[in-house]
Design an enzyme around this catalytic site. Structure first.
Site, mmCIF file in Angstrom:
data_model
loop_
_atom_site.group_PDB
_atom_site.id
_atom_site.type_symbol
_atom_site.label_atom_id
_atom_site.label_comp_id
_atom_site.label_asym_id
_atom_site.label_seq_id
_atom_site.Cartn_x
_atom_site.Cartn_y
_atom_site.Cartn_z
ATOM 1 N N GLY B 295 7.072 2.278 1.572
ATOM 2 C CA GLY B 295 6.295 1.133 0.729
ATOM 3 C C GLY B 295 4.742 1.039 1.082
ATOM 4 O O GLY B 295 4.212 1.687 1.960
ATOM 5 N N SER B 296 4.256 -0.038 0.908
ATOM 6 C CA SER B 296 2.789 -0.531 0.729
ATOM 7 C C SER B 296 2.161 -0.232 2.235
ATOM 8 O O SER B 296 0.896 -0.237 2.568
ATOM 9 C CB SER B 296 2.378 -1.688 0.258
ATOM 10 O OG SER B 296 2.919 -1.609 -0.981
ATOM 11 N N VAL B 297 2.950 -0.393 3.194
ATOM 12 C CA VAL B 297 2.715 -0.210 4.507
ATOM 13 C C VAL B 297 1.528 0.692 4.871
ATOM 14 O O VAL B 297 0.816 0.826 5.996
ATOM 15 C CB VAL B 297 3.623 -0.514 5.553
ATOM 16 C CG1 VAL B 297 4.171 -1.995 5.626
ATOM 17 C CG2 VAL B 297 4.812 0.301 5.366
ATOM 18 N N VAL B 298 1.684 1.927 3.890
ATOM 19 C CA VAL B 298 1.058 3.073 4.317
ATOM 20 C C VAL B 298 -0.335 2.858 3.785
ATOM 21 O O VAL B 298 -1.263 4.067 4.137
ATOM 22 C CB VAL B 298 2.007 4.370 3.765
ATOM 23 C CG1 VAL B 298 3.119 4.435 4.236
ATOM 24 C CG2 VAL B 298 1.857 4.323 2.185
#
Lengths: 424, 704
Positions: B295-298
């Site tokens: 998810g958005s953590v990248v």
């Protein structure tokens, strides 16, 4: 005049004795050497065979060896005694000795007197010291046979003279031994009787008939006992009941075979790790073959052959026929035991509970074997029978004393004569 | 005259012959014995040897197994003496009575005990590793054939703590999972074989003297794990999972510079002391064996990639299509609609659409390459069994919508450790380190046998880019960001939330009720020490990473700061990332408000617009270099990367001699000494280690 004759006789006797003294050979050093090497080899192999077992179950790894050494010390005493005592005394004292043996063989059967070991009542046990009368019986039996056949001489061919008395005596002994039971010693005794009868000129026909009867007897004895039957079966095919009755012999064969011609090396055998039962006792030949290989066996067999040869030589050159029969009888008995034992160990004969003379652990066996060696050495001296030779002297002495006593008695009664005698 | 009477006898010749006959029979028998022995030893030898019961036997002595310690020496796994009872069934006299008595003491079924006493067997374990008092009771029975052996039993004093990392051992003390399995050879020590023979009772007979077993004792493994951080990570994770009724959770704590893993937590926890009561799925070290779409953590990684490729800077503005974009027949949405966002704000508010647009500036090939460089799609090599590489499809197989998905962390899978480690690369000046679980290997006397060094995998982005990215990430935890709950009082926290949708295995589609709420971040943002990644699998009610996972992050971070003694960055050096007061009015939900703040932020960006911001203090030094007679006072080059050091050297007019790699740990001439032109400048570089951190700390103070 009579004094003259006596003087001449006395001269003659001393002359004969001196002559005999001159031709008196030293005793057979080679026989003694052979025996010592056998005992030494036995002690070494005994240690190798028993150290593991002894350290686990006994006072220490040296336990059996030190026990055997004690017996060796006792054996030495008896060996020297045998060497010192003129063998002809056994002839003269044969009946008291025979009586003593029968007493012992009867006594050992009485519970409380005889001790039971491995299911047989064979031992006298006194203060931690056990003693097997059968070993004594074997030696005395040989002495008896030697005495008897030498006495009967030419009459041995006669059935009633040469056969029956020996069969009766030995038969009674065997009967007592079988009560223990001691099948191995019985077989040895009967075989020894056959051998001595054969050698002394008993008719081969009688012997064959007797051997046939013996075989039938043995067959009955074997088939009547499930235990003996199994032993025979185990002999015929050790592998059929490898975990049961065939265990000992098959493990022995495995140990011998696995050693290879070169052997595993002294101390490296594995049979002693509890695989071959009684390895230090009846089966000491196994560990010799396993650890020392074929050459060890050749050495062992060679030593026994040497023993037999020296024994035969002593018999040939014995001073008299009793000495010859006795020397041969003792030699044959140990030769027979050694051969039979080694055949058992290698699976050539069924298991019988025989020790390997001089080598196996076993006090009575070693002590008696050493005593027998002493006797053989004594015979080998070829000393003249001083007792017999001094017989006339002793007779004269006795007659003199008798005459002296008689004269005194007469002189006491007849004062007139005393005076007359005094005058004379 | 010389002949004695018997020799003269006429019969004597016949007798002698008969005697010789008998004796030759014996000799024949003896020869037969020799022949027989020859047959047995030469011909039948192999046969007989084959029949031999195997007598050679070797016995393996297992020495005491080494301990597993945490980084401070706290015992996580130790070996304690435990008695075991064995039986020689053949020696047992009364099987019935023995079975009854033993069963009673052991509180076992009588039948089972009776079976163990089967006389067909020579040896059997009756009960292994039992309490000493039970063993004593049995020995007091004084039964023949029953014996006691001292064994070592593995004991995990922290019970469930770090259970999956430690793994466990089998009854024979052989490691079966986790570190116990991975470092089996070190822990087990040198097994010694003792050669011997087996006797007829099946007992072992030694043929040589037994060696001293202590000499072969296993080495101890000192983990990089910090028991206290691990404990907090596990507890906080569990609390949160309970609170949100989640399916599970993961937490990873990594030391930023060295790649040392300080904590690896997942739920449910597992107690290796009672490993049989758990299922094999409980044994798994899920932070490396489970993969999910991150998810958005990248998104910070995408930003870093774009910055590195120079296609954007932090102020580059993207059109966010008001929260909805159509790609083919798919549409992508943002949770909050935005008109335009700068690169930094994309990270701050986590816009999917703009992340996609930012990724487009470098293209899919480059994005794929950067992902690979950040460690996705490949095992990190932590050294524990079962690690998964995750799945990243090659760029040429991406449909356009997949490209968009990949840009905000969907459509490929990664392990929690990979996410944490990739973020650690940002925290570590762009250097991707190999994560490590083992700090040192100690022998039984405590001497260091092996000490793995930090291992640089690759430099993914430049330190400048890393710092810029960190600055953008620092916005996430301030007002206007998605994870205010992760903010800490004394530290600037750089982070990123992630709220990833999961594919429902039944429908094989993204399910809007199945989420993975994540937060990954590091602190202090200015000088990162630790990286923490927290993911909660399928939380109920709320699924935002900023709400579900950020508080866990904060709890762990607070403990780590305390435990590791991380010093706050001096106020003067702290980044001013807090929004201006007029913008701190609250929720920042409306597009206008965000837009209003956007206008402010570029000014802030100006503040930290860094040509080479890491160099600012150093370059300051250079400028304050006082030209003294005949030379220049050496600046402090410690802590600089190779590139920075060479840059510095150039300014002085010399090319420094570089030794090693990593960062400068020592210099010659020393800082403050006079350097004459033409003299060599020698620099020792080492990969970042604790020692370097210590060396650097005074520099923090001296910078004021």
């Amino acid at each position: 005049m009579s004094a003259d004759v006596l003087a001449t006789l006395a001269k003659q006797v001393t002359g004969k004795a001196q002559m005999a003294q001159r031709e008196h050979k030293g005793w057979d050093v080679w026989l003694l050497f052979t025996v010592f090497v056998l005992i030494g080899l036995g002690l070494v192999m005994l240690y190798s065979a028993s150290a593991v077992m002894a350290s686990q179950r006994m006072a220490g790894h040296f336990h059996l060896v030190s026990n055997q050494l004690t017996k060796f010390g006792l054996g030495m005493v008896l060996l020297i005694a045998g060497l010192k005592i003129d063998y002809r005394w056994y002839k003269r004292l044969i009946y008291p000795m025979l009586g003593g043996v029968f007493l012992m063989l009867v006594a050992v059967l009485i519970p409380g007197v005889g001790a039971v070991q491995n299911g047989a009542r064979r031992w006298f046990s006194m203060g931690g010291f056990s003693f097997q009368p059968a070993e004594v019986a074997k030696i005395i039996a040989v002495m008896y046979l030697a005495y008897s056949v030498s006495k009967k001489g030419e009459r041995m061919g006669n059935f009633a003279v040469g056969f029956i008395p020996h069969l009766m005596t030995i038969g009674l002994m065997v009967a007592l031994l079988m009560k223990q039971p001691d099948f191995g010693s019985s077989v040895i005794l009967l075989t020894m009787m056959m051998i001595l009868l054969f050698v002394s000129g008993a008719k081969v026909v009688y012997l064959s008939i007797f051997a046939g009867l013996g075989a039938v007897g043995a067959y009955i004895a074997i088939t009547n006992s499930e235990y003996r039957m199994k032993r025979i079966m185990a002999f015929l095919d050790p592998w059929s009941d490898r975990r049961g009755i065939g265990y000992q012999i098959s493990e022995s064969l495995i140990a011998i075979g696995s050693g290879g011609v070169q052997g595993k090396g002294l101390g490296n055998g594995t049979g002693k790790l509890g695989y071959v039962p009684e390895l230090w006792n009846d089966f000491i030949g196994t560990i010799v073959a396993e650890e020392l290989g074929l050459w060890g066996v050749v050495l062992l067999v060679g030593l026994f052959a040497m023993f037999i040869w020296r024994g035969l030589k002593i018999a040939y050159h014995a001073h008299d026929s009793f000495g010859a029969y006795l020397a041969f009888g003792l030699t044959a008995m140990f030769g027979l035991q050694a051969t039979a034992n080694l055949c058992v160990v290698t699976g050539l004969l069924p298991t019988k509970g025989l020790t390997l003379p001089f080598v196996s652990f076993g006090g009575s066996s070693l002590i008696m074997a050493m005593f027998a060696t002493g006797v053989l050495l004594n015979i080998s001296k070829g000393a003249p029978d001083l007792w017999e030779l001094s017989k006339a002297d002793r007779k004269k002495h006795r007659a003199q004393r008798k005459w002296d006593r008689k004269r005194d008695r007469i002189l006491n009664r007849r004062d007139d004569l005393r005076d007359k005698f005094d005058e004379a | 005259m010389t002949m004695s009477s018997w020799q003269e006898n006429n019969r004597s010749k016949g007798i002698k012959i008969r005697m010789a006959l008998v004796v030759s029979l014996f000799l024949f028998g003896l020869c037969a014995v020799i022949g027989r022995v020859y047959y047995l030893q030469a011909i039948a030898q192999e046969d007989l040897e084959a029949k031999q019961t195997v007598v050679d036997r070797s016995m393996e002595f297992k020495p005491r197994r080494g301990s597993i310690l945490d980084r401070n020496g706290k015992e996580l796994a130790i070996s304690v003496k435990a008695p075991s009872i064995y039986v020689h069934p053949r020696q047992i006299e009364d099987r019935d009575a023995a079975a009854t008595k033993l069963a009673e003491i052991l509180q076992k079924d009588r039948e089972t005990v009776y079976k163990k006493l089967n006389p067909k067997r020579t040896y059997a374990w009756l009960a292994r590793q039992i309490p000493p008092d039970v063993a004593n009771q049995i020995m007091e029975l004084k039964l023949k054939g029953v014996g006691l052996a001292q064994e070592h039993k593995r004991y995990y004093p922290q019970q469930g703590l770090a259970g999956q990392i430690l793994g466990f051992v089998g009854i024979d003390n052989n490691g079966l999972e986790g570190i116990e399995s991975a470092y089996e050879s070190k822990l087990a020590g040198d097994k010694t074989k003792i050669m011997g023979k087996r006797d007829a009772q099946g007992r072992m007979m030694l043929t040589n003297e037994a060696p001293k077993i202590e000499a072969f004792e296993g080495a101890s493994i000192e983990l990089t794990i910090d028991e206290r951080i691990q404990r907090v990570a596990e507890t906080e994770l569990n609390k949160q999972i309970e609170k949100y009724n989640a399916k599970g959770g993961y937490a990873v704590v990594i030391h930023a510079r060295t790649g040392e893993v300080l904590a690896l937590a997942n739920t449910p926890s597992f107690d290796p002391n009672r490993f049989r009561e758990f299922t094999s799925s409980d044994w798994r070290l899920r932070t490396i064996t489970d993969t999910f779409e991150p998810g958005s953590v990248v998104k910070p990684l995408v930003l870093a990639a774009a910055l590195q490729e120079n296609t954007v800077n932090l102020q580059t503005r993207f059109d966010c299509e008001n929260g909805r974009i159509k790609i083919g027949r798919y549409s992508i949405r943002d949770s909050h609609a935005h008109e335009t966002l700068t690169s930094a704000e994309i990270v701050q508010v986590s816009s999917n659409i703009c992340a996609y647009k930012m990724a487009q500036t470098i293209g899919r090939e480059k994005l794929y390459q950067y992902y690979k460089n950040f460690g996705f799609g490949a095992r990190t090599g932590l050294g524990v069994r079962g690690e998964q590489p995750g799945l990243v499809w090659p760029a040429e197989r991406w449909a356009e919508v997949s490209f968009a998905n990949v840009a905000f962390g969907q459509g490929f899978t990664a392990t929690p450790l990979q996410v944490a480690n990739a973020t650690a690369a940002i925290a570590n000046g762009g250097m991707l380190m190999k994560p490590r679980l083992v700090r040192r290997i100690l022998d039984r006397d405590g001497n260091v046998v092996e000490q793995p060094r930090p291992e640089l995998v690759r430099q993914v982005v430049s330190p400048q880019v890393a710092e810029q990215t960190a600055r953008a990430m620092a916005l996430v935890t301030v007002e206007g960001g998605t994870a205010i709950q992760a903010a800490m009082d004394d530290f600037t926290v750089a982070g990123k939330t992630g709220t990833a949708q999961k594919v429902n295995p039944k429908t094989r589609r993204y399910d809007h009720r199945m989420w993975v709420a994540s937060f990954v971040g590091f602190l202090p943002a200015e000088n990162p020490e630790i990286v923490i990644a927290v993911s909660v699998d399928e939380p109920q009610r709320v699924h935002y990473g900023g709400v579900v996972s950020a508080p866990v992050f904060k709890k762990i971070a607070e403990e780590a700061v305390h435990v590791l003694g991380i010093l706050p960055v001096p106020e003067s050096e702290r980044w001013d990332v807090a929004p201006k007061p007029e913008n701190t009015d609250g929720t920042a939900q409306s597009a206008e408000k965000v837009a209003a703040r956007k206008e402010v932020e570029p000014q802030e960006e100006q503040v930290f617009d860094l040509g080479a911001s890491t160099l600012s203090d150093v370059s300051g030094n250079v400028e304050t270099n006082i030209r003294v007679d005949g030379g220049i006072r050496m600046p402090n080059l410690r802590g600089l990367t190779v590139r920075q050091a060479i840059e510095q050297g150039r300014r002085l007019g010399a090319l420094p001699e570089i030794n090693g790699w990593g960062r400068v740990v020592s210099q010659s001439p020393e800082a403050g000494e006079i350097w004459k032109e033409g003299d060599p400048i020698k620099l020792e570089l080492l990969p970042a280690t604790d020692t370097m951190l210590i060396a650097e700390e005074p520099a923090l103070g001296s910078g004021e």
